[in-house]
Write a protein that holds these residues in place. Structure first.
Motif, PDB file in Angstrom:
ATOM      1  N   ALA A 197      39.650  31.282  43.308  1.00  0.00           N
ATOM      2  CA  ALA A 197      40.271  30.007  42.944  1.00  0.00           C
ATOM      3  C   ALA A 197      39.533  29.346  41.780  1.00  0.00           C
ATOM      4  O   ALA A 197      40.085  28.509  41.083  1.00  0.00           O
ATOM      5  N   LYS A 241      35.976  28.304  42.104  1.00  0.00           N
ATOM      6  CA  LYS A 241      34.915  27.428  42.604  1.00  0.00           C
ATOM      7  C   LYS A 241      33.573  27.759  41.954  1.00  0.00           C
ATOM      8  O   LYS A 241      32.899  26.883  41.416  1.00  0.00           O
ATOM      9  N   SER A 278      35.408  37.569  41.386  1.00  0.00           N
ATOM     10  CA  SER A 278      34.797  36.557  42.250  1.00  0.00           C
ATOM     11  C   SER A 278      34.216  37.260  43.465  1.00  0.00           C
ATOM     12  O   SER A 278      34.606  38.382  43.798  1.00  0.00           O
ATOM     13  N   GLY A 279      33.271  36.610  44.132  1.00  0.00           N
ATOM     14  CA  GLY A 279      32.567  37.232  45.253  1.00  0.00           C
ATOM     15  C   GLY A 279      33.508  37.793  46.299  1.00  0.00           C
ATOM     16  O   GLY A 279      33.366  38.942  46.741  1.00  0.00           O
ATOM     17  N   GLY A 280      34.477  37.006  46.710  1.00  0.00           N
ATOM     18  CA  GLY A 280      35.404  37.448  47.745  1.00  0.00           C
ATOM     19  C   GLY A 280      36.253  38.623  47.280  1.00  0.00           C
ATOM     20  O   GLY A 280      36.574  39.528  48.063  1.00  0.00           O
ATOM     21  N   GLU A 339      28.461  29.048  48.717  1.00  0.00           N
ATOM     22  CA  GLU A 339      28.578  29.875  49.926  1.00  0.00           C
ATOM     23  C   GLU A 339      27.215  30.166  50.554  1.00  0.00           C
ATOM     24  O   GLU A 339      26.842  31.317  50.750  1.00  0.00           O
ATOM     25  N   VAL A 366      42.599  35.365  32.504  1.00  0.00           N
ATOM     26  CA  VAL A 366      42.533  34.439  33.642  1.00  0.00           C
ATOM     27  C   VAL A 366      42.163  33.034  33.179  1.00  0.00           C
ATOM     28  O   VAL A 366      41.250  32.868  32.376  1.00  0.00           O
ATOM     29  N   ALA A 407      40.352  30.530  34.806  1.00  0.00           N
ATOM     30  CA  ALA A 407      39.557  30.366  36.028  1.00  0.00           C
ATOM     31  C   ALA A 407      39.486  28.903  36.432  1.00  0.00           C
ATOM     32  O   ALA A 407      39.507  28.578  37.614  1.00  0.00           O
ATOM     33  N   GLN A 437      25.772  32.152  44.901  1.00  0.00           N
ATOM     34  CA  GLN A 437      26.438  33.010  45.885  1.00  0.00           C
ATOM     35  C   GLN A 437      25.641  34.300  46.051  1.00  0.00           C
ATOM     36  O   GLN A 437      25.461  34.799  47.141  1.00  0.00           O
ATOM     37  N   GLU A 473      40.762  29.518  47.863  1.00  0.00           N
ATOM     38  CA  GLU A 473      40.880  30.955  48.075  1.00  0.00           C
ATOM     39  C   GLU A 473      39.875  31.719  47.215  1.00  0.00           C
ATOM     40  O   GLU A 473      39.327  31.181  46.255  1.00  0.00           O
ATOM     41  N   ASN A 474      39.705  32.987  47.517  1.00  0.00           N
ATOM     42  CA  ASN A 474      38.866  33.848  46.690  1.00  0.00           C
ATOM     43  C   ASN A 474      39.459  33.917  45.283  1.00  0.00           C
ATOM     44  O   ASN A 474      40.632  34.218  45.122  1.00  0.00           O
ATOM     45  N   HIS A 533      33.720  29.045  52.948  1.00  0.00           N
ATOM     46  CA  HIS A 533      35.022  29.457  53.465  1.00  0.00           C
ATOM     47  C   HIS A 533      35.134  29.164  54.947  1.00  0.00           C
ATOM     48  O   HIS A 533      36.135  29.481  55.571  1.00  0.00           O
ATOM     49  N   THR A 561      32.995  29.446  39.299  1.00  0.00           N
ATOM     50  CA  THR A 561      33.084  29.220  37.857  1.00  0.00           C
ATOM     51  C   THR A 561      32.823  27.756  37.532  1.00  0.00           C
ATOM     52  O   THR A 561      32.019  27.436  36.643  1.00  0.00           O
ATOM     53  N   PHE A 577      38.823  33.082  30.993  1.00  0.00           N
ATOM     54  CA  PHE A 577      38.329  34.445  30.807  1.00  0.00           C
ATOM     55  C   PHE A 577      39.493  35.283  30.327  1.00  0.00           C
ATOM     56  O   PHE A 577      40.642  34.900  30.518  1.00  0.00           O
TER      57      PHE A 577
HETATM   58  N1  LIG Z   1      32.230  36.615  34.042  1.00  0.00           N
HETATM   59  C1  LIG Z   1      33.554  36.702  34.251  1.00  0.00           C
HETATM   60  N2  LIG Z   1      34.327  37.443  33.429  1.00  0.00           N
HETATM   61  C2  LIG Z   1      35.661  37.513  33.629  1.00  0.00           C
HETATM   62  N3  LIG Z   1      36.326  36.913  34.624  1.00  0.00           N
HETATM   63  C3  LIG Z   1      35.608  36.167  35.486  1.00  0.00           C
HETATM   64  C4  LIG Z   1      34.196  36.029  35.345  1.00  0.00           C
HETATM   65  N4  LIG Z   1      33.761  35.234  36.336  1.00  0.00           N
HETATM   66  C5  LIG Z   1      34.829  34.896  37.073  1.00  0.00           C
HETATM   67  N5  LIG Z   1      35.953  35.452  36.565  1.00  0.00           N
HETATM   68  C6  LIG Z   1      37.308  35.281  37.088  1.00  0.00           C
HETATM   69  O1  LIG Z   1      37.573  33.898  37.265  1.00  0.00           O
HETATM   70  C7  LIG Z   1      38.282  33.666  38.470  1.00  0.00           C
HETATM   71  C8  LIG Z   1      37.550  32.669  39.332  1.00  0.00           C
HETATM   72  O2  LIG Z   1      36.356  33.267  39.828  1.00  0.00           O
HETATM   73  P1  LIG Z   1      35.297  32.489  40.713  1.00  0.00           P
HETATM   74  O3  LIG Z   1      34.144  33.371  40.863  1.00  0.00           O
HETATM   75  O4  LIG Z   1      35.097  31.132  40.154  1.00  0.00           O
HETATM   76  O5  LIG Z   1      36.087  32.364  42.109  1.00  0.00           O
HETATM   77  P2  LIG Z   1      35.618  31.707  43.458  1.00  0.00           P
HETATM   78  O6  LIG Z   1      36.541  30.547  43.699  1.00  0.00           O
HETATM   79  O7  LIG Z   1      34.184  31.437  43.427  1.00  0.00           O
HETATM   80  O8  LIG Z   1      35.985  32.839  44.512  1.00  0.00           O
HETATM   81  P3  LIG Z   1      35.164  33.431  45.770  1.00  0.00           P
HETATM   82  O9  LIG Z   1      35.520  32.553  46.906  1.00  0.00           O
HETATM   83  O10 LIG Z   1      35.750  34.790  45.954  1.00  0.00           O
HETATM   84  O11 LIG Z   1      33.723  33.459  45.426  1.00  0.00           O
HETATM   85  C9  LIG Z   1      38.480  35.013  39.118  1.00  0.00           C
HETATM   86  O12 LIG Z   1      39.765  35.483  38.817  1.00  0.00           O
HETATM   87  C10 LIG Z   1      37.451  35.901  38.462  1.00  0.00           C
HETATM   88  O13 LIG Z   1      37.901  37.223  38.375  1.00  0.00           O
END
Ligand SMILES: Nc1ncnc2c1ncn2[C@@H]1O[C@H](COP(=O)(O)OP(=O)(O)OP(=O)(O)O)[C@@H](O)[C@H]1O
Ligand SMILES: [Mg+2]
Lengths: 385, 520
Positions: free
Chosen positions: B40, B42, B402-404, B165, B16, B18, B85, B37-38, B197, B44, B13
């Motif tokens: 990380a 997952k 991300s959700g967290g 989650e 990032v 991801a 989620q 971690e939030n 988590h 994605t 992204f």
């Molecule tokens: N649609 C998007 N546009 C831009 N960045 C994104 C998008 N979706 C996710 N990201 C970024 O990608 C990274 C991974 O996000 P992801 O949602 O996969 O995390 P996660 O491991 O599921 O975390 P959590 O435990 O908080 O849900 C994060 O930095 C997030 O900001």
């Protein structure tokens, strides 16, 4: 995190955002024109000739420009002006998740106010009377939106129903005013001609050096452009605009953040009404210099404003361009009929198609995705080869 | 042969990475827990598998054959189902309609609701996923909505089930039921990827654990080889203290006083009946209870989102019974809502805009109706750094976090406002263990600096480790008040369920006296 990194991310986002937002409307226009071409072709005419005529009718030609003759261009701008105001009105409502479908009624109230104040204030110099009339029309438009707004805020009556009802009331109210108290001595369905002092000056009066022949474009367009920037600024930089956008996106979170949904609704709908009122005033002061009875004239700018705002995806600055496109289509239609013998109904079909495609955003997104996919597959194929 | 295999999945992204070359294997009949971690990566990764996002690189194999999943439809055709989620149900449709949406069985071109409905009830009895097929989704609890999501995946013929989650919004009872269902699915040969988590869940149900950090897989283990502390260390990269220790509270003057409050719920039924409670400066009062016993209505009444029918609420002696949110915020109340996406954030706003929500018309963020972008942005950067919201920029839209990290954003705003009273509902929902540790410390630090805190949580552990006093709510009343010393899971559980399951003694009598004791 370094500032430069942040900046580059932002820039990237802005580009992507611009592409994403402008992509669908632009593609809609192109698709609509392609289908229009097919229809023209099917009815035995030449699409290229038709579009060429339309362009000429909407913008003129280089030899005319060289002579300082911008009549066609001025016509486009003149037609775009009320659409820009009305488009702004609808766009502002849309941002608060309000569909001011009855903007035409507020517009008519703005017109009748301008037609009346224009007579009353004829003795004053224009620099005084014109701002007063504009303010009066804006207030009239806002007032016409106020009751639907209050009804929405207090009892949740849907604005689509209430503004529409008020639009009908406005239509016949103004029609009666034109027929009785503000009747023109000479004709029936119009108000008396206004004194030149309250006319919005045309471009040839403002810049006689550049515009050497008379044009329809008038100061109203400049006001609309300035207003578009102001509306953008209000939405982006003021507490009111923040509230409007928050309520429009997610009223639950907005409410939790201390934003009153009721107040925001009233403000947004009244501002929308004021902008619609200005559309009416600019038509009266800038183009017609009197008000025609809408029942017989039926210009319906308030309704076209819906289309203009939709095509602009409710972005106030984009509204100006969207209005210009609609203005150009309508200005060029006559020439198209004349030169290429293509009915100006075609233009209406194209306009309808544009709205259809903007509305059917998913269709377009699907189209874009498919293109991308095919491009990817082609790339994959060459990679293998 | 693994039923699902991912090789070198990369997803980028703006700003990032991801997913950065992630490989993952899932065997038939296996439960793999995906931990991290939030932010990380997952969700994605799983969105890529489900065809919601196109990867920038990498390959996916199902049953050993390479596949190109471009849309969820492709994923479903391959037998992949996903429960997100944040749920994706149509609130106005019934359970059956939601489940068949997109796959409507039809006869002569007409949707065959009758056979669909019977198929849905078959599935639901077979897997013990009890739910009324004719109920409107909007009227269901979150736990029920989740069952609908799972049923939907099964209806579509999922062999691989991705649960992102699933337990974050469930009550302990619902969690037990969910894992019962998951086990019976696995026994039937389904394979499950579980994102969570909650380390105890991982230890309890997973066959294998894959840990992600910063978009990469950083380790793989099994519950037999490690423990919760070990998992936490793999995730965060440092030792995490899983329990907080707190100093005894020194409660000061009364900050929040609720007296004889009665409130109706959305269906206009009495949700709170004459409830009274007090929160003093420098203490954490925890509200325990089975979801739906009036906790939400209590919180909404205090922060001004719901009008009480009788009774009073005052803050430092000032009456706020009928104050709107605008007024309660100014009176010094901050609110972390239980549903971050509905009440907490404007997902279409960027982070800076979200962080100023609630203060949008006040100095120093605005004056005379004009907002001061520079101050707003500076504060936003500070808060984001302070609360470790993982993002490349404050201009990112909240919906792209991300959700967290969305949850951290809400916390950063509400706690950063420096309130007199913090009303926090499910404050650590969706946070990773490191972030939970951090938020718990923060809440206690706020307490020690003299803030009054009302904590509503479905996590009994959280209630017990943070609260100085615990109020157990049952059917709109305070069923019991317990000091942190007297409270243990069993006692709380006893009052949560109405108290009658143990000795059948009537509860109302002692309950009201206790409640009144709390209010004095
Ligand atoms: N649609 C998007 N546009 C831009 N960045 C994104 C998008 N979706 C996710 N990201 C970024 O990608 C990274 C991974 O996000 P992801 O949602 O996969 O995390 P996660 O491991 O599921 O975390 P959590 O435990 O908080 O849900 C994060 O930095 C997030 O900001
Ligand atoms: Mg996630």
């Amino acid at each position: 995190m370094s500032e430069t990194h942040e900046a580059s991310v932002v820039r990237e986002n802005l580009w992507m955002k611009a592409l994403r937002t402008a992509g669908v409307p632009l593609l809609s226009v192109v698709l609509a024109m392609i289908i229009g071409s097919i229809i023209i072709k099917a009815s035995g005419m030449d699409p290229l000739l038709a579009w060429g005529a339309l362009l000429k009718g909407a913008f003129g030609s280089p030899d005319k420009w060289a002579a300082g003759n911008f009549r066609e261009f001025g016509d486009t701008i003149g037609r775009a002006t009320p659409l820009a105001f009305a488009g702004l009105a609808l766009a502002f409502g849309f941002r608060a998740n309000l569909f001011n479908i009855g903007a035409n009624g507020q517009l008519l109230l703005g017109s009748i106010t301008a037609a009346w104040l224009g007579l009353v204030l004829a003795g004053l110099p224009g620099v005084l009377s014109i701002p007063m009339i504009l303010i009066g029309s804006a207030l009239a438009g806002a007032a016409w939106a106020f009751i639907p707004a209050i009804l929405k805020a207090k009892v949740g009556a849907h604005e689509v129903i209430t503004t529409m009802m008020f639009s009908w009331i406005g239509l016949y109210l103004t029609s009666w005013i034109i027929a009785a108290p503000l009747k023109d001595a000479a004709g029936n369905s119009q108000t008396p001609m206004l004194a030149q002092s309250v006319w919005l000056p045309t471009f040839d009066k403002i810049l006689p050096g550049l515009f050497r022949t008379p044009v329809n474009a008038h100061l109203g367009f400049v006001i609309a452009v300035v207003l578009a920037v102001v509306v953008w600024w209000v939405l982006k930089r003021t507490t009111l605009g923040y509230g409007v956008r928050a309520v429009g996106f997610n009223q639950w979170a907005a409410q939790n953040g201390g934003i009153s949904i009721a107040k925001t609704t009233v403000y947004a709908l009244c501002i929308s009404g004021a902008l619609a009122g200005l559309a009416g005033a600019s038509e009266v002061l800038g183009t017609n210099h009197r008000m025609f009875d809408e029942v017989s004239a039926g210009s319906g700018f308030g309704f076209t404003g819906i289309a203009v705002a939709l095509l602009a995806k409710s972005h106030p600055v984009a509204v100006v361009f969207s209005a210009l496109l609609f203005g150009a289509l309508s200005a060029g239609a006559g020439m198209m009929q004349l030169t290429a013998n293509v009915s100006d109904r075609i233009i209406m079909i194209v306009q309808a198609l544009i709205i259809f495609f903007v509305g059917a955003e998913t269709v377009i997104t699907w189209f874009i995705k498919r293109r991308q996919k095919r491009a990817l597959e082609e790339k994959g194929a060459t990679d293998v080869a | 042969m693994p039923i699902l295999e991912l090789r070198d999945i990369t997803k980028i992204f703006p700003g990032v990475r991801a997913n950065d070359g992630v490989s993952l294997r899932l065997e038939r009949g296996e439960i793999v827990a995906l931990l991290g971690e939030n932010g990380a990566g997952k969700s994605t990764l799983m969105n890529v598998v489900y065809g919601l996002m196109a990867p920038d690189g990498g390959e996916v194999f199902v049953d050993g054959a390479q596949v190109h999943i471009k849309t969820p439809r492709d994923a479903i055709a391959l037998g992949i189902g996903m429960v997100h989620q944040h749920f994706m149900l149509v609130q106005t449709l019934t359970v059956t309609e939601n489940i068949i949406l997109g796959h409507e069985p039809s006869r002569f071109g007409v949707i065959d609701l009758v056979s669909a409905r019977s198929k849905v009830s078959d599935l639901s009895t077979r897997y013990g996923l009890k739910v009324d097929p004719d109920e409107r989704v909007a009227d269901l609890s979150v736990g029920m909505q989740q069952r609908v999501e799972i049923l939907k995946a099964l209806f579509q013929g999922a062999r691989i089930l991705i649960l992102d989650e699933p337990t974050a919004v469930l009550t302990p009872q619902e969690v037990r039921e969910l894992f019962g269902v998951v086990r019976s699915l696995v026994a039937e040969g389904l394979s499950v990827v579980l994102i969570t988590h909650k380390l105890d869940e991982v230890m309890g149900v997973a066959d294998r654990v894959v840990v992600m950090r910063d978009g990469r897989v950083v380790g793989e283990t099994t519950p037999a080889e490690t423990d919760q502390v070990g998992l936490a260390r793999m995730m965060v990269g440092r030792d995490v203290v899983l329990s907080v220790d707190k100093a005894p509270s020194k409660p000061g003057e009364t900050v929040l006083e609720v007296r004889d409050l009665a409130v109706l719920d959305d269906r206009r039924l009495e949700a709170l009946r004459c409830i009274s409670l007090v929160v003093r400066a420098g203490e954490v009062v925890g509200i325990a209870g089975v979801d739906g016993n009036g906790q939400r209505e209590l919180v909404e009444a205090i922060v001004g989102l719901r009008k009480p029918t009788s009774g009073s609420i005052s803050l430092r002696g000032k009456d706020i019974t009928h104050a709107a949110p605008h007024a309660t915020i100014h009176a010094g109340v901050s609110h972390v809502p239980e549903d971050r996406q509905r009440r907490g954030l404007v997902l279409e706003f960027d982070l800076a805009e979200n962080l100023v929500l609630g203060d949008q018309s006040d100095a120093p963020y605005a004056s005379a109706g004009i907002m001061h972008g520079r101050v707003i942005d500076e504060t936003a950067r500070e808060r984001i750094a302070d609360y470790d919201v993982r993002t490349p920029s404050i201009r990112v839209l909240a919906g792209n976090l991300s959700g967290g990290n969305q949850q951290k954003l809400v916390l950063a705003r509400e706690m950063g406002r420096d309130p007199d009273l913090l009303v926090a509902a499910q404050p650590t929902r969706g946070l990773d263990v490191g972030a939970i540790e951090f938020v718990h410390r923060r809440i206690l630090a706020e307490r020690d600096s003299g803030k009054a805190i009302l904590l509503v949580s479905m996590e009994l552990d959280e209630i017990m480790s943070l609260s100085d006093r615990i109020l157990v709510m049952y059917e709109g009343r305070v069923a019991a008040e317990l000091s942190s010393e007297e409270a243990d899971a069993e006692r709380i559980g006893y009052f949560m369920t109405g108290g009658s399951n143990k000795d059948g003694a009537p509860l109302q009598k002692p309950a009201t006296t206790v409640a009144e004791g709390g209010a004095s």
